[in-house]
Write a protein that holds these residues in place. Structure first.
Motif, mmCIF file in Angstrom:
data_model
loop_
_atom_site.group_PDB
_atom_site.id
_atom_site.type_symbol
_atom_site.label_atom_id
_atom_site.label_comp_id
_atom_site.label_asym_id
_atom_site.label_seq_id
_atom_site.Cartn_x
_atom_site.Cartn_y
_atom_site.Cartn_z
ATOM 1 N N UNK A 81 -35.409 12.584 -32.459
ATOM 2 C CA UNK A 81 -36.196 12.683 -31.028
ATOM 3 C C UNK A 81 -36.687 13.942 -30.629
ATOM 4 N N UNK A 82 -35.747 14.951 -30.712
ATOM 5 C CA UNK A 82 -36.073 16.358 -30.477
ATOM 6 C C UNK A 82 -37.404 16.796 -30.998
ATOM 7 N N UNK A 83 -37.259 16.620 -32.353
ATOM 8 C CA UNK A 83 -38.256 17.020 -33.188
ATOM 9 C C UNK A 83 -39.605 16.381 -32.815
ATOM 10 N N UNK A 84 -39.594 15.084 -32.472
ATOM 11 C CA UNK A 84 -40.958 14.474 -32.066
ATOM 12 C C UNK A 84 -41.427 14.916 -30.551
ATOM 13 N N UNK A 85 -40.551 15.114 -29.849
ATOM 14 C CA UNK A 85 -40.584 15.556 -28.530
ATOM 15 C C UNK A 85 -41.286 16.924 -28.646
ATOM 16 N N UNK A 86 -40.938 17.856 -29.545
ATOM 17 C CA UNK A 86 -41.320 19.146 -29.600
ATOM 18 C C UNK A 86 -42.911 19.087 -30.205
ATOM 19 N N UNK A 87 -43.009 18.305 -31.042
ATOM 20 C CA UNK A 87 -44.472 17.970 -31.683
ATOM 21 C C UNK A 87 -45.380 17.485 -30.452
ATOM 22 N N UNK A 88 -45.054 16.596 -29.564
ATOM 23 C CA UNK A 88 -45.934 16.147 -28.681
ATOM 24 C C UNK A 88 -46.156 17.117 -27.323
ATOM 25 N N UNK A 89 -45.479 18.036 -27.475
ATOM 26 C CA UNK A 89 -45.522 19.178 -26.450
ATOM 27 C C UNK A 89 -46.088 20.402 -26.628
ATOM 28 N N UNK A 90 -46.511 20.405 -28.228
ATOM 29 C CA UNK A 90 -47.254 21.469 -28.656
ATOM 30 C C UNK A 90 -48.587 21.713 -27.989
ATOM 31 N N UNK A 91 -49.532 20.790 -27.869
ATOM 32 C CA UNK A 91 -50.979 20.792 -27.187
ATOM 33 C C UNK A 91 -50.645 20.742 -25.875
ATOM 34 N N UNK A 92 -49.879 20.241 -25.068
ATOM 35 C CA UNK A 92 -49.921 20.358 -23.546
ATOM 36 C C UNK A 92 -49.251 21.811 -23.435
ATOM 37 N N UNK A 93 -48.423 22.210 -23.875
ATOM 38 C CA UNK A 93 -47.619 23.872 -23.671
ATOM 39 C C UNK A 93 -48.795 24.616 -23.856
ATOM 40 N N UNK A 94 -49.660 24.502 -25.034
ATOM 41 C CA UNK A 94 -50.801 25.560 -25.209
ATOM 42 C C UNK A 94 -51.827 25.565 -24.189
ATOM 43 N N UNK A 95 -52.112 24.050 -23.628
ATOM 44 C CA UNK A 95 -52.995 24.226 -22.826
ATOM 45 C C UNK A 95 -52.619 24.637 -21.211
ATOM 46 N N UNK A 96 -51.434 24.494 -21.053
ATOM 47 C CA UNK A 96 -50.516 25.082 -19.760
ATOM 48 C C UNK A 96 -50.636 26.397 -19.833
ATOM 49 N N UNK A 97 -50.545 27.226 -20.993
ATOM 50 C CA UNK A 97 -50.082 28.500 -21.192
ATOM 51 C C UNK A 97 -51.697 29.127 -21.046
ATOM 52 N N UNK A 98 -52.925 28.388 -21.368
ATOM 53 C CA UNK A 98 -54.267 28.976 -21.231
ATOM 54 C C UNK A 98 -54.347 28.862 -19.834
ATOM 55 N N UNK A 99 -53.871 27.705 -19.232
ATOM 56 C CA UNK A 99 -54.351 27.453 -17.712
ATOM 57 C C UNK A 99 -53.683 28.562 -16.956
ATOM 58 N N UNK A 100 -52.539 29.083 -17.129
ATOM 59 C CA UNK A 100 -51.959 29.998 -16.360
ATOM 60 C C UNK A 100 -52.363 31.337 -16.564
ATOM 61 N N UNK A 101 -52.743 31.724 -17.634
ATOM 62 C CA UNK A 101 -53.434 32.929 -17.932
ATOM 63 C C UNK A 101 -55.060 32.985 -17.381
ATOM 64 N N UNK A 102 -55.626 31.915 -17.582
ATOM 65 C CA UNK A 102 -57.196 31.701 -16.760
ATOM 66 C C UNK A 102 -56.769 32.044 -15.422
ATOM 67 N N UNK A 103 -55.856 31.198 -14.814
ATOM 68 C CA UNK A 103 -55.606 31.221 -13.233
ATOM 69 C C UNK A 103 -55.370 32.882 -12.867
ATOM 70 N N UNK A 104 -54.370 33.208 -13.571
ATOM 71 C CA UNK A 104 -53.964 34.625 -13.152
ATOM 72 C C UNK A 104 -55.028 35.586 -13.234
#
Length: 136
Positions: free
Chosen positions: A3-26
């Motif tokens: 389940x942790x393996x699956x959760x990490x795969x599901x979080x790849x895109x949202x984490x990347x978008x969040x990282x991009x958003x944070x840098x863009x906002x800063x």
């Protein structure tokens, strides 16, 4: 731990978008601060700074933000992915540069695509170096 393996795969895109958003906002916040606080009042016209030195600084800041966002997206996506990290790196590299190219085309600012490419290369080198390191 499947389940942790699956959760990490599901979080790849949202984490990347969040990282991009944070840098863009800063980057946008830094741009606003530099543009409003460092521009001499005599050079402010309709809320835009006409001072050549400040305008160059704002361009450098914009391009640095774009490069940093490309680097951070790659690092975060690969870090979150539970496996197939090299495939994730290539996928985010190609798709990210494609999106940056489309946006650069629309706004007519190809120098931003080159900045994204520079950040993507730096991110790829950084991630590649970590992935080649022998496991402990």
């Amino acid at each position: 731990m499947k389940s942790m393996h699956t959760i990490r795969w599901l979080l790849v895109l949202p984490a990347a978008v969040a990282a991009w958003s944070l840098v863009a906002f800063a980057s946008l916040a830094a741009h606003a601060v530099v543009g409003s606080r460092l521009c001499p009042p005599a050079d402010m016209v309709s809320g835009m700074c006409g001072n050549p030195t400040i305008r160059v600084a704002l361009e450098v800041l914009t391009h640095t933000g774009v490069a940093l966002s490309a680097l951070v997206v790659l690092v975060v996506a690969v870090s979150v992915a539970p496996s197939r990290k090299l495939n994730v790196l290539w996928l985010f590299l190609v798709v990210g540069l494609g999106i940056a190219g489309a946006l650069s085309h629309v706004i007519g600012a190809w120098s931003l695509w080159w900045a994204a490419l520079g950040g993507a290369i730096a991110g790829s080198l950084l991630v590649g170096r970590v992935l080649r390191r022998p496991s402990a």
